[in-house]
Write an enzyme that holds these catalytic residues in place. Structure first.
Site, PDB file in Angstrom:
ATOM      1  CB  SER A  47      -0.965  -0.038   1.186  1.00  0.00           C
ATOM      2  OG  SER A  47      -1.968   0.944   1.059  1.00  0.00           O
ATOM      3  CG  HIS A  72      -6.092  -1.760  -0.026  1.00  0.00           C
ATOM      4  ND1 HIS A  72      -5.293  -1.331  -1.061  1.00  0.00           N
ATOM      5  CD2 HIS A  72      -5.508  -1.306   1.109  1.00  0.00           C
ATOM      6  CE1 HIS A  72      -4.281  -0.625  -0.584  1.00  0.00           C
ATOM      7  NE2 HIS A  72      -4.386  -0.603   0.734  1.00  0.00           N
ATOM      8  CG  ASP A  84      -7.108  -2.050  -3.796  1.00  0.00           C
ATOM      9  OD1 ASP A  84      -7.736  -1.272  -3.063  1.00  0.00           O
ATOM     10  OD2 ASP A  84      -5.919  -2.385  -3.572  1.00  0.00           O
TER      11      ASP A  84
END
EC number: 2.3.1.84
Length: 443
Positions: free
Chosen positions: A210, A372, A343
């Site tokens: 991320s 995600h 996502d």
């Protein structure tokens, strides 16, 4: 068509994907290696879309327990003064828990830390976590558990690993006015250099998740051919931060679930640090605490904290400058990207499907499901740990890194040189950022 959790997997790469020279004398390409190391993606059918996969990460915190010893590093570069915490994976779990640290984590003694180093050639994985996270996050513990577990025949696993915690995260303290942002590559750079000096023979690898994936991608681009890492994996990178932010603001769930949750987490992290270290944080002098108290969403946090801290006029300017999408053109090591098309945070619109066609060093593996940092399978396992493990093991044990580097030929824009007679007089410099230190370049 996706059904019963069976996700579609697609691969995106340059037609001139990087040739990889193998130790057995054969040759493959980065794209073919990524394909061969990626198993079918079959996920939990009860978590049948990206929202469910993503939200389950906040509910289900189960993951293999990983024991850490922590060392607090002082930043060597005075321009980025302060401290940051690095958690090293160890075998022994602490006998007495330290309530100030995440579970299964304790501090190194001075003697233990000084004893680190040597001439062994073990593989070492350097990990960067996501926004406001840390070494305790389940998504990275699933990967670490597979890599550090040595197989019975000793032919796989047995890795060493560490996690670089962003400043103020995972119970670490902020000791200066320098926080962290999506371009905060200075701490990981120091750790890589430190690791190389401590273990000159170790093979170093990197993985980011991320926001940590965005930071790692920027780091790889900044380092270019000088990068000490042999290969890297980028997981759920938001890539184009402004695109992802706008996409989230355009939906009800994006604004009131994800942006609100991320904004709340960052606000709490900041307020805890202000309560402990108000003098260090506030010496910047530009932060409006009234604005901080009114923060609800992540973009408001970035507007109130990141912009005055780093000199950006708006969060949009910050997002555009800190985005890692163009950094891939200066990457000079094999890099696998994992991304789920559903996502809801690192949105599909931001993934560099076109850009990757123009660099041989990056291959994207996209799954149609996964959310995600999710990829939950039946039973609680995480699918992403398998291709990550397989990729790193292949790069470690089968690829001849020296021969691969020797034969790699790229031009300044990251594209393998061709026989084209057309030569443009213009040069694209991917890492020519807008934020810089006027006296001395920040790199």
């Amino acid at each position: 068509m996706d059904w019963l959790g069976r996700a579609r997997t697609t691969f995106h790469a340059s037609p001139d994907s990087l040739p990889l020279h193998l130790k057995d004398g054969k040759t493959t390409t980065l794209c073919e290696l990524v394909k061969s190391t990626t198993p079918p993606c079959t996920l939990n059918p009860a978590l049948f879309n990206g929202h469910l996969q993503t939200c389950w990460t906040a509910v289900n915190q189960s993951a293999p327990p990983i024991a850490y010893r922590r060392k607090v590093f002082d930043a060597e570069d005075p321009r980025f003064a302060g401290t940051f915490a690095v958690d090293f994976v160890v075998e022994a779990h602490p006998e007495q828990p330290d309530e100030t640290l995440p579970p299964h984590t304790s501090f190194f003694t001075d003697a233990e830390f000084e004893a680190l180093g040597g001439d062994d050639d073990k593989p070492l994985l350097i990990t960067l976590h996501g926004l406001s996270g840390g070494s305790h996050e389940p998504y990275l513990r699933h990967v670490l558990a597979e890599l550090i577990a040595k197989s019975d025949d000793g032919k796989s696993g047995g890795w060493e690993a560490l996690v670089v915690n962003s400043r103020g995260c995972a119970g670490s303290k902020i000791t200066s006015g320098i926080l962290y942002n999506a371009r905060a590559t200075w701490d990981v750079r120091q750790v890589v250099r430190w690791a190389r000096s401590k273990w000159p023979n170790r093979r170093l690898f990197g993985i980011g998740y991320s926001l940590g994936a965005n930071i790692l991608t920027n780091y790889l681009g900044e380092e270019g051919e000088a990068c000490e890492l042999e290969a890297a994996v980028i997981v759920s990178n938001p890539w184009k931060l402004e695109v992802s932010s706008i996409a989230l603001q355009n939906t009800f769930l994006g604004t009131n679930l994800y942006l609100k949750a991320m904004g709340s987490n960052m606000k709490k992290l900041f307020e805890r640090q202000v309560a402990r270290h108000s003098e260090q944080i506030m010496k910047n002098g530009n932060i409006d605490m009234d604005a901080v108290r009114n923060i609800k969403y992540l973009y408001e946090f970035d507007r109130a904290i990141q912009c005055p801290t780093w000199g950006y006029p708006s969060e949009g300017a910050y997002y555009r400058d800190a985005s890692s999408v163009d950094s891939i053109f200066d990457i000079r090591i094999p890099c696998m990207v994992l991304h789920a098309e559903d996502d809801p945070i690192a949105v599909k619109q931001a993934v560099p499907y076109q850009e990757v066609k123009h660099t041989p060093y990056v291959t994207i593996c996209s799954t149609s499901l996964g959310g995600h940092l999710g990829w939950y399978q039946i039973g609680g396992g995480r699918w992403h740990s398998k291709p990550v493990f397989n990729f790193f093991e292949k790069m470690l044990r089968e690829v001849d890194v020296t021969a691969t580097k020797k034969h790699a030929r790229v031009d300044i824009n990251g594209v393998i040189s061709t026989t084209s007679s057309h030569k443009s007089p213009f040069i694209f410099q991917p890492m020519r950022r807008k934020m810089h230190l006027p006296v001395e370049d920040s790199r």
